[in-house]
Scaffold this active site. Sequence first.
Site, PDB file in Angstrom:
ATOM      1  N   ASP A   1       0.829  -1.205   0.000  1.00 46.86           N
ATOM      2  CA  ASP A   1       0.000   0.000   0.000  1.00 46.86           C
ATOM      3  C   ASP A   1       0.865   1.258   0.000  1.00 46.86           C
ATOM      4  O   ASP A   1       1.966   1.259   0.572  1.00 46.86           O
ATOM      5  CB  ASP A   1      -0.915  -0.020   1.240  1.00 46.86           C
TER       6      ASP A   1
ATOM      7  N   HIS B   1       2.585   3.389  -9.015  1.00 41.84           N
ATOM      8  CA  HIS B   1       2.464   1.961  -9.306  1.00 41.84           C
ATOM      9  C   HIS B   1       3.697   1.468 -10.074  1.00 41.84           C
ATOM     10  O   HIS B   1       4.194   0.375  -9.824  1.00 41.84           O
ATOM     11  CB  HIS B   1       1.195   1.676 -10.109  1.00 41.84           C
TER      12      HIS B   1
ATOM     13  N   LEU C   1      11.325 -20.517  -4.842  1.00 40.13           N
ATOM     14  CA  LEU C   1      10.401 -19.574  -4.192  1.00 40.13           C
ATOM     15  C   LEU C   1       9.029 -19.728  -4.839  1.00 40.13           C
ATOM     16  O   LEU C   1       8.920 -19.688  -6.066  1.00 40.13           O
ATOM     17  CB  LEU C   1      10.885 -18.125  -4.366  1.00 40.13           C
TER      18      LEU C   1
HETATM   19  C1  FPP Z   1      -1.856   0.168  -3.354  1.00 40.19           C
HETATM   20  O1  FPP Z   1      -1.412   1.498  -3.358  1.00 40.19           O
HETATM   21  C2  FPP Z   1      -1.321  -0.566  -4.477  1.00 40.19           C
HETATM   22  C3  FPP Z   1      -2.064  -1.162  -5.455  1.00 40.19           C
HETATM   23  C4  FPP Z   1      -3.524  -1.160  -5.485  1.00 40.19           C
HETATM   24  C5  FPP Z   1      -1.420  -1.833  -6.596  1.00 40.19           C
HETATM   25  C6  FPP Z   1      -0.222  -2.678  -6.301  1.00 40.19           C
HETATM   26  C7  FPP Z   1       0.531  -2.813  -7.546  1.00 40.19           C
HETATM   27  C8  FPP Z   1       1.877  -2.759  -7.679  1.00 40.19           C
HETATM   28  C9  FPP Z   1       2.794  -2.645  -6.553  1.00 40.19           C
HETATM   29  C10 FPP Z   1       2.471  -2.765  -9.026  1.00 40.19           C
HETATM   30  C11 FPP Z   1       2.470  -4.010  -9.825  1.00 40.19           C
HETATM   31  C12 FPP Z   1       2.638  -5.301  -9.138  1.00 40.19           C
HETATM   32  C13 FPP Z   1       3.058  -6.423  -9.759  1.00 40.19           C
HETATM   33  C14 FPP Z   1       2.902  -7.712  -9.049  1.00 40.19           C
HETATM   34  C15 FPP Z   1       3.683  -6.429 -11.088  1.00 40.19           C
HETATM   35  P1  FPP Z   1      -2.488   2.676  -3.424  1.00 40.19           P
HETATM   36  O2  FPP Z   1      -2.671   3.045  -4.853  1.00 40.19           O
HETATM   37  O3  FPP Z   1      -3.741   2.263  -2.713  1.00 40.19           O
HETATM   38  O4  FPP Z   1      -1.750   3.802  -2.656  1.00 40.19           O
HETATM   39  P2  FPP Z   1      -2.418   4.949  -1.733  1.00 40.19           P
HETATM   40  O5  FPP Z   1      -3.018   4.262  -0.538  1.00 40.19           O
HETATM   41  O6  FPP Z   1      -1.258   5.803  -1.373  1.00 40.19           O
HETATM   42  O7  FPP Z   1      -3.434   5.640  -2.583  1.00 40.19           O
END
Ligand code: FPP
Length: 255
Positions: free
Chosen positions: A24, A41, A135
């Site tokens: 997050d 992201h 893994l």
């Molecule tokens: C949460 O941050 C993150 C996500 C919903 C997406 C997670 C995706 C990645 C880390 C990138 C791709 C992953 C792979 C496996 C290739 P948020 O957007 O909710 O952040 P915020 O709380 O600050 O708004």
Amino acid sequence: MNGEGESATARAGARPRHVAIVMDGNGRWARRRGLPRTAGHRAGVQSVRRVVEASVARGIEALTLFAFSSENWRRPRQEVGVLMGLFLTTLQREIGRLHAEGVRLRFIGAREGLAEKLRRRIDEAERLTAGNRRLHLTIAANYGGRWDIAQAARHLAGEAAAGRIDPEAIDAERFGRYVCLADLPEPDLLIRTGGEQRISNFLLWQIAYTELYFTDLLWPDFDERAYDEALAWYAGRERRFGALPHAEEERVGDG
Ligand code: FPP
């Protein structure tokens, strides 16, 4: 596995076998830099790469990452599109290296909700890496803990309706065979970055005895050092699985 019947206490020991992560804070990371959320992201993908490498290097057996929840479809179309695109390009770019490193890659979640092209790539990646054991890397995409429990219930109900299973024989152990990741040890450690202290419908069934670690670091800032801090914190935990604390147990044993 850390089943309900396990009564012994255990030092968490040197390292967890299975680590699960709620990644997050990508959006906030980007906003603080005056960038669009999607840049967060993209930066988050670098963190994924670092944590996968670090897990291999540290002998972690299983790593499960929450990449896209059943609820994330509520985000703006453009952000969802960028995320799906990132999954696809990252998969294409990284699969050769992951395979060479002995990583078994799998996806959990409602696959029918994903685009056809992504589904095809996922199938190929899973087939390619199926024999790897260094893994077990699982990406939760279009996943929700309640969806997982519901699909297990649906499966079991089907077995019962077909007369292949006696409803009376359904207990927690039997049920647990139908949820995702049933072939892995349950997560020992769950890490959530980004400062929130909640589970957000991640692995609800599987984390009954998991140690929970929350950090304010935003996911793109979560590096090897931060990972090692989480692992060190875990090593200091005493896991009881419903039993007495270790010292207390020894006193009881002394009679
Ligand atoms: C949460 O941050 C993150 C996500 C919903 C997406 C997670 C995706 C990645 C880390 C990138 C791709 C992953 C792979 C496996 C290739 P948020 O957007 O909710 O952040 P915020 O709380 O600050 O708004």
